[in-house]
Scaffold this active site. Sequence first.
Site, short mmCIF file in Angstrom:
data_model
loop_
_atom_site.label_atom_id
_atom_site.label_comp_id
_atom_site.label_asym_id
_atom_site.label_seq_id
_atom_site.Cartn_x
_atom_site.Cartn_y
_atom_site.Cartn_z
N SER A 16 7.12 -7.46 7.85
CA SER A 16 6.86 -8.01 9.18
C SER A 16 7.89 -7.61 10.23
CB SER A 16 6.80 -9.55 9.12
OG SER A 16 8.07 -10.10 8.82
N ASN A 91 9.95 -3.26 -0.32
CA ASN A 91 10.91 -3.26 0.77
C ASN A 91 11.61 -4.61 0.95
OD1 ASN A 91 11.96 -2.40 3.62
ND2 ASN A 91 10.72 -4.24 4.01
N SER A 143 19.44 1.63 -1.29
CA SER A 143 20.46 1.64 -0.23
C SER A 143 21.62 2.50 -0.69
CB SER A 143 20.97 0.21 0.03
OG SER A 143 22.11 0.21 0.86
N TYR A 155 24.37 -7.21 -3.78
CA TYR A 155 23.43 -6.26 -3.15
C TYR A 155 23.53 -4.87 -3.79
CZ TYR A 155 20.99 -4.03 0.83
OH TYR A 155 20.12 -3.32 1.63
N ALA A 156 24.76 -4.40 -4.02
CA ALA A 156 24.96 -3.10 -4.63
C ALA A 156 24.37 -3.05 -6.04
CB ALA A 156 26.46 -2.77 -4.69
N LYS A 159 20.50 -2.97 -5.73
CA LYS A 159 20.00 -1.69 -5.26
C LYS A 159 20.18 -0.59 -6.31
CE LYS A 159 18.41 -2.81 -1.19
NZ LYS A 159 16.94 -2.87 -0.98
N ILE A 188 21.31 1.70 9.19
CA ILE A 188 20.10 1.65 10.00
C ILE A 188 20.20 0.45 10.94
CG2 ILE A 188 17.57 1.58 9.99
CD1 ILE A 188 18.67 3.98 8.47
#
Length: 254
Positions: A16, A91, A143, A155-156, A159, A188
């Site tokens: 979204s 995603n 990422s 997060y690392a 990913k 980004i």
Amino acid sequence: MGNSFEGKTAFVTGGSRGIGRQIAERFASEGANVAIIDVNEEALQTAQEEMAGKGYSIYTRNASVTDKEQIEQAMKEVFERFGSIDVLVNNAGVIRDNMLFKMTDEDWLTVTDVHLKGAFYATRAAQQYMTQNKYGRIINISSTSALGNRGQANYATAKAGLQGFTKTLAIELGKYGITANAVAPGFIETDMTKATAERIGVPFEELVKASVSAIPVGRSGKPEDIANAVAFFADERSSFVSGQVLYVAGGPKN
């Protein structure tokens, strides 16, 4: 744009806003039926209205990738409405950044659940339709943080896990005409990187400037840069490309 995806159906999780929204727009602009699931009802409604207003064939559902039943129901509805699920883009993502000694159990579990459990549930649900059709494109959004990043142990790890997941999917599903690849964005400009700026206490413009100084091409990334890479992997003509991780970061990553 041409109609490279005419008659195809693309399912985008977390579609979204930001990168996900740009990916969904790219598929729709090239003729695909697009399905978006997201937990952000307001953003989802906006995406629905704006994309339908452009004449795109769009399905939306408020659903969490961490809920197996919601994912399976959404996949079923999309298949029944459009007749196929040809492309899956995993995603959906969140960040809960903190140094390891400050990171809570909830920080760790929330991030790994959304990225890893979410991708697993969505892929397992989608592959049954893809294998029946002997065709599919699975694209996981990883990422550059998969290579390690201060304050992002959760997060690392998630990913990096997605990259291993991608390569295993390529091995298992290739014989069914299904490819699996990953796109690993660098810096980004999105709401997520704005949240990072807020977390570290600097204006977003300063974070962008600092990031650009280390990017060989001399600019920050935009969501459409990621959409371009996803479209390449999703193309029918990319059938001999599978199990790959493409770093879209304005320069090489080790």
